[in-house]
Scaffold this motif. Structure first.
Motif, PDB file in Angstrom:
ATOM      1  N   LEU A   1       0.817  -1.214   0.000  1.00 50.26           N
ATOM      2  CA  LEU A   1       0.000   0.000   0.000  1.00 50.26           C
ATOM      3  C   LEU A   1       0.852   1.267   0.000  1.00 50.26           C
ATOM      4  O   LEU A   1       0.343   2.363   0.215  1.00 50.26           O
ATOM      5  N   GLY A   2       2.144   1.094  -0.231  1.00 47.73           N
ATOM      6  CA  GLY A   2       3.019   2.245  -0.401  1.00 47.73           C
ATOM      7  C   GLY A   2       3.740   2.726   0.837  1.00 47.73           C
ATOM      8  O   GLY A   2       4.449   3.733   0.793  1.00 47.73           O
ATOM      9  N   ALA A   3       3.586   2.022   1.962  1.00 44.95           N
ATOM     10  CA  ALA A   3       4.253   2.438   3.198  1.00 44.95           C
ATOM     11  C   ALA A   3       5.687   1.926   3.243  1.00 44.95           C
ATOM     12  O   ALA A   3       6.019   0.911   2.630  1.00 44.95           O
ATOM     13  N   ARG A   4       6.530   2.647   3.970  1.00 40.65           N
ATOM     14  CA  ARG A   4       7.837   2.101   4.325  1.00 40.65           C
ATOM     15  C   ARG A   4       7.605   1.193   5.509  1.00 40.65           C
ATOM     16  O   ARG A   4       7.204   1.640   6.575  1.00 40.65           O
ATOM     17  N   ALA A   5       7.855  -0.091   5.321  1.00 35.77           N
ATOM     18  CA  ALA A   5       7.550  -1.072   6.357  1.00 35.77           C
ATOM     19  C   ALA A   5       8.802  -1.832   6.765  1.00 35.77           C
ATOM     20  O   ALA A   5       9.588  -2.251   5.908  1.00 35.77           O
ATOM     21  N   ARG A   6       8.966  -2.009   8.065  1.00 32.37           N
ATOM     22  CA  ARG A   6      10.065  -2.809   8.612  1.00 32.37           C
ATOM     23  C   ARG A   6       9.471  -4.010   9.333  1.00 32.37           C
ATOM     24  O   ARG A   6       8.525  -3.864  10.109  1.00 32.37           O
TER      25      ARG A   6
ATOM     26  N   ALA B   1      -3.661  -2.014   6.578  1.00 33.43           N
ATOM     27  CA  ALA B   1      -4.250  -0.819   5.973  1.00 33.43           C
ATOM     28  C   ALA B   1      -4.559   0.236   7.033  1.00 33.43           C
ATOM     29  O   ALA B   1      -4.346   1.440   6.808  1.00 33.43           O
ATOM     30  N   LEU B   2      -5.053  -0.198   8.188  1.00 38.38           N
ATOM     31  CA  LEU B   2      -5.311   0.739   9.288  1.00 38.38           C
ATOM     32  C   LEU B   2      -4.035   1.476   9.656  1.00 38.38           C
ATOM     33  O   LEU B   2      -4.027   2.715   9.812  1.00 38.38           O
ATOM     34  N   ALA B   3      -2.939   0.738   9.788  1.00 39.35           N
ATOM     35  CA  ALA B   3      -1.660   1.355  10.136  1.00 39.35           C
ATOM     36  C   ALA B   3      -1.220   2.340   9.060  1.00 39.35           C
ATOM     37  O   ALA B   3      -0.705   3.434   9.365  1.00 39.35           O
ATOM     38  N   VAL B   4      -1.416   1.981   7.806  1.00 39.71           N
ATOM     39  CA  VAL B   4      -1.016   2.858   6.698  1.00 39.71           C
ATOM     40  C   VAL B   4      -1.776   4.179   6.754  1.00 39.71           C
ATOM     41  O   VAL B   4      -1.192   5.262   6.639  1.00 39.71           O
ATOM     42  N   PHE B   5      -3.083   4.121   6.934  1.00 37.46           N
ATOM     43  CA  PHE B   5      -3.879   5.350   6.948  1.00 37.46           C
ATOM     44  C   PHE B   5      -3.614   6.187   8.192  1.00 37.46           C
ATOM     45  O   PHE B   5      -3.631   7.421   8.134  1.00 37.46           O
TER      46      PHE B   5
END
Length: 291
Positions: free
Chosen positions: A49-54, A242-246
């Motif tokens: 979803l386009g986030a920088r995720a670790r 998705a919740l975290a992304v928004f």
């Protein structure tokens, strides 16, 4: 950045006409092997979803562990905090019936070898997302040591150290997990009990019925779109990602839940536990205003 502390499992999915009853043998119509584990699913889904995720987790010193790290990297996930343990990589065995329902058995393997010390230098970012497929002392260290928004997806709902909830901003159980953690069949009452510890909100996910947000002052039901599900595996992971992304993008909580509902609903229309990309969502639902 979104930091996900959790599990990686090699998923083996057995597609069945129906679930067996005790003593019954059934034949698998199809067997699929793929990447899973709630932590890995959430990190990959957030990245898509386009986030920088670790991803902060543990894999074994076996071929499955190497494949896991390669897969996470290929999905754009930061794997600098993935620890390799002298153990077998975790695995999950998923029974999928003709109605899209699942039954899951997890062998935690290397996931259970992740320690609080393994988190040193890894708790960065704006949002932390964690679950309960790893040891509770690791979950507690992650939540207590993080300075941003802290989301706990209490799955599976086996929580012995309830003090963990004191470090949670947003708790995201499904209906079954909610009843197990709150010890109540009354959702409103149980939510208020949990909110004596949880800082901001309890969000109960309800599948095709959307979700309910409980805060200390009110409750709000957030609907979702209607779809024809084929595989509900990982729907909760997609919702949480998705919740975290928004939330990382500074959406208010109700809007974040609304959009996360849509993305999770879309995810059950395809096989597998991983979430869709923005492109896939917009092609399927061009009328839905997603960024």
């Amino acid at each position: 950045m979104i930091t996900v502390v959790g599990s990686y499992n090699l998923d083996m999915t057995f597609k069945l006409n129906h679930f067996p009853i005790p003593g019954e043998t059934v034949f698998a119509q199809e067997v699929r092997v793929g990447h899973g584990g709630k932590g890995s699913n959430q990190a990959v889904s957030a990245s898509r979803l386009g986030a920088r995720a670790r991803f902060v987790g543990a894999v074994g010193n076996d071929a499955n562990g190497k494949n896991a790290i390669n897969f996470l990297s290929s999905e754009g996930v930061d794997t600098s905090c993935v620890r390799v343990k002298n153990a077998h990589t975790g695995s999950a065995y998923i029974l999928l019936n003709g109605g899209g329902e699942t039954m899951i058995v997890v062998n935690r393997g290397a996931n259970y070898e992740l320690t609080p010390e393994d988190l040193d230098g890894c708790l960065e970012g704006k949002v932390l997302l964690t679950q309960l497929e790893i040891r509770e002392d690791v979950v507690k260290r992650a939540l207590s040591g993080f300075s941003g928004i802290r989301i706990l997806n209490p799955a599976p709902a086996e929580l012995n150290d309830v003090e963990i909830l004191n470090y949670v901003d947003i708790l995201t159980p499904n209906e079954v997990e909610f009843q197990e953690i709150s010890n109540s069949d009354d959702m409103s009452y149980g939510a208020q009990i949990l909110l004596k510890r949880v800082k901001r909100a309890v969000i109960v996910t309800l599948g095709e019925n959307g979700a309910i947000i409980y805060t200390k002052s009110k409750s709000v039901r957030i609907p979702t779109i209607k779809v024809n599900p084929v595989d509900t595996t990982g729907a909760g992971d997609v919702f949480n990602a998705a919740l975290a992304v928004f939330l990382e993008r500074d959406y208010d909580l109700e809007t974040a839940v609304e959009k996360a509902n849509i993305i999770a609903s879309y995810s059950v229309t395809t096989y597998g536990a991983l979430g869709p990309t923005w492109k896939e969502i917009k092609e399927k639902y061009p009328e839905i205003p997603l960024p």
